[in-house]
Write a protein that holds these residues in place. Structure first.
Motif, mmCIF file in Angstrom:
data_model
loop_
_atom_site.group_PDB
_atom_site.id
_atom_site.type_symbol
_atom_site.label_atom_id
_atom_site.label_comp_id
_atom_site.label_asym_id
_atom_site.label_seq_id
_atom_site.Cartn_x
_atom_site.Cartn_y
_atom_site.Cartn_z
ATOM 1 N N PHE A 610 42.649 -9.179 44.229
ATOM 2 C CA PHE A 610 43.106 -8.210 43.064
ATOM 3 C C PHE A 610 44.695 -8.044 42.969
ATOM 4 C CE2 PHE A 610 39.089 -7.242 42.615
ATOM 5 C CZ PHE A 610 38.384 -6.336 43.677
ATOM 6 N N SER A 611 45.397 -8.654 43.943
ATOM 7 C CA SER A 611 47.180 -8.437 43.872
ATOM 8 C C SER A 611 47.433 -9.013 42.872
ATOM 9 C CB SER A 611 47.395 -8.894 45.075
ATOM 10 O OG SER A 611 47.025 -10.409 45.223
ATOM 11 N N LYS A 612 47.083 -10.431 42.098
ATOM 12 C CA LYS A 612 47.574 -10.799 41.012
ATOM 13 C C LYS A 612 46.674 -10.873 39.781
ATOM 14 C CE LYS A 612 50.272 -13.883 43.919
ATOM 15 N NZ LYS A 612 50.718 -15.203 44.328
ATOM 16 N N LYS A 613 45.529 -9.932 39.921
ATOM 17 C CA LYS A 613 44.380 -9.960 38.895
ATOM 18 C C LYS A 613 44.864 -8.803 37.951
ATOM 19 C CE LYS A 613 39.630 -9.903 38.408
ATOM 20 N NZ LYS A 613 39.229 -11.181 37.665
ATOM 21 N N ASN A 614 44.774 -9.066 36.628
ATOM 22 C CA ASN A 614 45.223 -8.137 35.717
ATOM 23 C C ASN A 614 44.237 -7.985 34.590
ATOM 24 O OD1 ASN A 614 47.515 -7.118 37.121
ATOM 25 N ND2 ASN A 614 48.517 -9.128 36.189
ATOM 26 N N GLU A 615 43.310 -8.942 34.406
ATOM 27 C CA GLU A 615 42.235 -9.199 33.155
ATOM 28 C C GLU A 615 41.493 -8.006 33.163
ATOM 29 O OE1 GLU A 615 43.830 -12.832 34.472
ATOM 30 O OE2 GLU A 615 42.472 -11.689 35.647
ATOM 31 N N PRO A 617 39.516 -4.598 35.328
ATOM 32 C CA PRO A 617 39.427 -3.670 36.740
ATOM 33 C C PRO A 617 38.703 -4.187 37.678
ATOM 34 C CG PRO A 617 38.939 -2.420 34.683
ATOM 35 C CD PRO A 617 38.763 -4.019 34.086
ATOM 36 N N GLY A 618 39.450 -4.249 38.827
ATOM 37 C CA GLY A 618 38.718 -4.690 40.202
ATOM 38 C C GLY A 618 37.480 -3.782 40.716
ATOM 39 N N GLU A 619 36.794 -4.386 41.367
ATOM 40 C CA GLU A 619 35.872 -3.424 41.976
ATOM 41 C C GLU A 619 35.283 -3.982 43.285
ATOM 42 O OE1 GLU A 619 32.078 -3.046 39.577
ATOM 43 O OE2 GLU A 619 31.433 -1.408 41.040
ATOM 44 N N ILE A 620 35.167 -3.361 44.264
ATOM 45 C CA ILE A 620 34.766 -3.547 45.728
ATOM 46 C C ILE A 620 33.422 -3.053 45.778
ATOM 47 C CG2 ILE A 620 35.116 -3.435 47.832
ATOM 48 C CD1 ILE A 620 38.175 -3.635 47.476
ATOM 49 N N ARG A 621 32.140 -3.447 46.356
ATOM 50 C CA ARG A 621 31.046 -2.779 46.564
ATOM 51 C C ARG A 621 30.858 -3.032 47.854
ATOM 52 N NH1 ARG A 621 26.969 -0.910 43.595
ATOM 53 N NH2 ARG A 621 25.058 -0.985 44.156
ATOM 54 N N VAL A 622 30.502 -1.819 48.529
ATOM 55 C CA VAL A 622 30.015 -1.803 50.039
ATOM 56 C C VAL A 622 28.483 -1.350 50.003
ATOM 57 C CG1 VAL A 622 30.561 -1.161 52.288
ATOM 58 C CG2 VAL A 622 32.248 -1.690 50.901
ATOM 59 N N VAL A 623 27.774 -2.277 50.460
ATOM 60 C CA VAL A 623 26.250 -1.990 50.500
ATOM 61 C C VAL A 623 25.492 -1.905 52.083
ATOM 62 C CG1 VAL A 623 23.863 -2.534 49.559
ATOM 63 C CG2 VAL A 623 25.875 -2.921 48.197
ATOM 64 N N ILE A 624 24.892 -0.829 52.257
ATOM 65 C CA ILE A 624 24.604 -0.870 53.761
ATOM 66 C C ILE A 624 22.863 -0.590 53.569
ATOM 67 C CG2 ILE A 624 24.333 0.149 56.009
ATOM 68 C CD1 ILE A 624 27.351 0.732 53.934
ATOM 69 N N LYS A 640 39.143 -13.140 42.128
ATOM 70 C CA LYS A 640 39.154 -14.498 42.032
ATOM 71 C C LYS A 640 38.107 -15.381 42.494
ATOM 72 C CE LYS A 640 42.134 -18.472 41.555
ATOM 73 N NZ LYS A 640 43.500 -19.137 41.955
ATOM 74 N N GLY A 641 37.295 -16.371 41.891
ATOM 75 C CA GLY A 641 36.181 -16.686 42.543
ATOM 76 C C GLY A 641 36.194 -18.252 42.084
ATOM 77 N N LEU A 642 35.329 -19.049 42.283
ATOM 78 C CA LEU A 642 35.126 -20.832 41.937
ATOM 79 C C LEU A 642 35.280 -20.822 40.475
ATOM 80 C CD1 LEU A 642 32.395 -21.708 44.502
ATOM 81 C CD2 LEU A 642 35.009 -21.358 44.892
ATOM 82 N N ASP A 643 35.889 -22.006 40.172
ATOM 83 C CA ASP A 643 35.943 -22.575 38.808
ATOM 84 C C ASP A 643 34.573 -22.520 38.096
ATOM 85 O OD1 ASP A 643 38.743 -24.444 39.602
ATOM 86 O OD2 ASP A 643 38.551 -22.512 38.972
ATOM 87 N N GLY A 644 33.526 -23.060 38.807
ATOM 88 C CA GLY A 644 32.223 -23.229 38.235
ATOM 89 C C GLY A 644 30.961 -22.820 39.264
ATOM 90 N N PRO A 645 29.846 -22.627 38.754
ATOM 91 C CA PRO A 645 28.905 -22.119 39.624
ATOM 92 C C PRO A 645 28.457 -22.874 40.880
ATOM 93 C CG PRO A 645 28.127 -22.754 37.668
ATOM 94 C CD PRO A 645 29.370 -23.099 37.474
ATOM 95 N N GLY A 687 34.616 -13.548 42.164
ATOM 96 C CA GLY A 687 34.679 -12.725 43.374
ATOM 97 C C GLY A 687 34.340 -13.608 44.581
ATOM 98 N N TYR A 688 34.249 -12.622 45.904
ATOM 99 C CA TYR A 688 33.913 -13.068 47.142
ATOM 100 C C TYR A 688 33.147 -12.148 47.564
ATOM 101 C CZ TYR A 688 35.612 -15.306 51.512
ATOM 102 O OH TYR A 688 35.563 -16.044 52.525
#
Length: 698
Positions: A610-615, A617-624, A640-645, A687-688
């Protein structure tokens, strides 16, 4: 008279101690500033609604409505449910039962649609309390029993003992004292020793049972013990309840002047809180005392005010009681003292019967047996004063029927208890007989095999001696090899832990946090600086406290992780939001994990995602969640993720030093505990994602 303590569930994103007025003022000023993200506003408003619940419910209602309206605008269903629950709790504190019931029903509806079993069970518990307040005892019992069943399915111990305590309150109102005490003591058995406030509430209710059974000294001791606990904790509602209960006991002991002092103190607290139901209780009790002091005019007005309070809360039982007491009061007025123009010597008895008849009709609707006994006895006595002995006898018989029905119910309960005890003894005898039979058969089998063992004894001794020599030599060699492996493992653990201690948090985070605090101070914003510094100091303190421990509970680790994400989200000014989703049934108190297990992965999402992402809003999801014989912990972002699936894959050199160090810690964890924890992570389409699987051993 019901002066009973019950518990409600407050669901809020952050259960911090916000009772101090200066902290509330700080939050209020922060949320009013421009530039605060809407998601942060919802959290802060819900925190304030929770804080005002036991202090100033009107303010709590205002902030809960603000949070609900914004959550509905953003279509955020989870926070809508939280806001509805906080709204219901503040309405409950004011005695506005109908509004509270509606709010809890809305909360339960949303939790059910989200498949949040825990939230739905808590909302059901709160609905049961409102049903109790509205004298719908049968529905209250059903709701509490269903809630207990749901909490037992989830192994949620607090939910079980909260509902047991409140179920005991319902039985207490129905004069089923054995069931009430059984529920209270069962709750006390499950309740943790450190929960002093909950134990104080239970002491209040247990004292009421003893008061109703005539053991007044024991009852007063329980109420006094509860008062001392409430006073230390600064719990105003608890203090008012204990004062009211002590006043009732003092009045029964003929200490009327002391009782009035207690009731006046309780009334002052309840008026400050705005709790109509408790105000009605205090006014009713004060009317009783003034009647005992033969101050009929004062008693009359107190009961009228109590009726007005109970009409607003739809409390049938206590409303009926005040109608009944007004009728008794008018009948007790001597002919030479009739302070009201509407009451004369000629119509005094008819006026008394008019009030008592209203009380009878309402008492029947409430279904409260002890109250009906008193109402029927009052009608009998009043008709006797009118020399209408036929009706007096009729109502006296009704009084005896209800009294005997309760007595017969008690005999039936005792019979069931004896039957249950007999069934237990019977099963115990059967188990004992089965055990003895098994022992006898085993003894016969041993005797049959004894002679065979003697035949091979000589051969066995020879082989034992031979293998003993071989085993000693093998053991020496194996022990030497194990000592070498253990030393190597200890060295690796020490090296890994030393690296982790040096890098518990990215130094950039500490530097940036201190810069942020300095920036707030330079901008003459001490309130925000103080709030940020408080969160930062709490995180540093928790890290220092836990750094010397190899494992901590998952609950503590998630608390540190949430504070870290709050600080980063605040510093990035809402550039990203986060969600921590703990699946129902996962006991975060019992599960042990290495400290700051997930923090490096969250840090990676923030700085690389997210440090350079402005398009967007970022979201982090922690699931247990549960998985097989263990749990799975997931950290996922939309950065930021991969260019293609492409399928999820591990990136060897694309993650931070903290992430690589965490993998080393997991490897050491597996070696030292012979576990099979594993982690996989990599980029997705958007995303990651990190998945960490911990076995049941953890």
């Amino acid at each position: 008279m019901r002066l009973i303590v019950i518990w409600i569930w407050i669901i809020t994103p952050c259960l911090t101690a916000l009772g101090q007025q200066n902290e509330l003022d700080s939050l209020r000023q922060i949320v009013q500033r421009t530039g605060i993200p809407d998601s942060t506003k919802i959290i802060l408003w819900n925190e304030m609604a929770y804080a005002f619940y036991s202090i100033k419910p009107d303010s709590g209602i205002y902030y809960a409505q603000m949070a609900r309206n914004l959550a509905e605008k953003l279509e955020h269903e989870h926070y809508q449910a939280v806001s509805w629950n906080n709204l219901g709790s503040n309405y409950w504190a004011k005695g506005a039962d109908s509004l509270a019931l509606k709010a809890y029903m809305e909360a339960m509806k949303i939790h059910t649609s989200l498949k949040n079993d825990l939230g739905a069970a808590k909302a059901l518990s709160n609905m049961a309390l409102i049903q109790y307040n509205q004298s719908d005892f049968l529905e209250a019992i059903r709701s509490h029993e269903e809630a207990i069943s749901r909490f037992q399915t989830m192994s949620h111990v607090p939910g079980i003992y909260y509902n047991l305590s409140n179920l005991g309150v319902v039985y207490l109102s129905l004069a089923d004292y054995p069931k009430a005490l059984a529920a209270f003591f069962e709750a006390l058995k499950l309740m943790p020793e450190e929960e002093k406030m909950l134990q104080a509430n239970l002491a209040t209710n247990i004292g009421l049972v003893y008061k109703n059974t005539g053991e007044l000294d024991t009852a007063f001791n329980y109420q006094q013990r509860a008062y001392e606990w409430f006073e230390k904790a600064g719990n105003q509602q608890g203090l008012a309840n204990a004062l009211g209960n002590m006043g009732v006991i003092l009045d029964q002991n003929k200490a009327h002047a002391k009782a009035l002092i207690h009731f006046n103190n309780s009334l002052a607290i309840n008026k400050e809180i705005g709790n109509l139901r408790r105000i009605g209780s205090d006014l009713t009790n004060m009317g009783r005392v003034h009647l005992n002091l033969k101050q009929y005019d004062s008693a009359y007005y107190f009961h009228l005010q109590a009726i007005q309070a109970y009409e607003q809360t739809n409390d049938l039982e206590n409303g009926a009681m005040n109608y009944h007491l007004l009728g008794n009061l008018i009948a007790a007025m001597p002919p030479d003292f009739l302070p009201f123009e509407s009451i004369t010597a000629e119509n005094k008895i008819s006026k008394s019967l008019e009030w008592q008849e209203k009380g009878r009709v309402m008492a029947l609707r409430s279904g409260a047996k002890p109250l009906l006994q008193d109402v029927y006895l009052g009608l009998s006595n009043t008709h006797a004063l009118q020399n209408d002995f036929e009706k007096a006898l009729f109502w006296h018989k009704k009084h005896l029927e209800f009294r005997d029905s309760i007595f017969n119910d008690e005999k039936q309960k005792e019979l069931l208890r004896q039957q249950a005890r007999f069934e237990f003894d019977k099963k115990e005898m059967l188990l004992k007989a089965s055990h003895e039979k098994a022992l006898a058969m085993g003894k016969t089998a041993v005797e049959e095999q004894a002679y065979k063992k003697q035949l091979i004894a000589g051969v066995f001794v020879f082989f034992v001696f031979f293998f003993l020599v071989v085993a000693v030599l093998y053991k020496k060699k194996r022990d030497a090899r194990e000592r070498e492996q253990e030393a190597a493992l200890k060295q690796k653990i020490a090296e890994t832990e030393m690296k982790w201690l040096k890098a518990q948090l990215n130094p950039h985070f500490i530097f940036n946090s201190l810069n942020a605090i300095s920036d707030f101070i330079l901008k003459h914003d001490p309130i925000t600086a103080d709030y940020y510094l408080g969160k930062f100091a709490k995180l540093m303190r928790m890290i220092l406290e836990k750094s010397g421990e190899q494992t901590i509970s998952l609950k503590e680790d998630l608390q540190m992780l949430e504070i870290y994400m709050q600080l980063e989200a605040f510093r990035f000014n809402g550039k990203f939001s986060y969600v921590i989703d703990l699946e129902s049934g996962v006991d975060s108190d019992k599960i042990q994990v290495p400290p700051l297990l997930l923090q490096p992965y969250v840090e990676n999402s923030i700085w690389h995602g997210f440090s350079k992402k402005n398009e967007i809003p970022g979201e982090i999801r922690v699931v247990i969640r549960k998985s097989g014989n263990g749990i799975t912990l997931i950290v996922e972002d939309n950065g930021k993720g991969l260019d293609g699936p492409e399928p999820l894959k591990k990136i060897k050199n694309g993650h931070s030093m903290g992430m690589r160090l965490t993998e080393d810690r997991i490897s050491v964890w597996n070696l030292s505990r012979k576990a099979k924890a594993r982690v996989q992570h990599g980029a997705m389409d958007t995303g990651y994602r990190v998945e960490l699987e911990l076995p049941e051993l953890c």
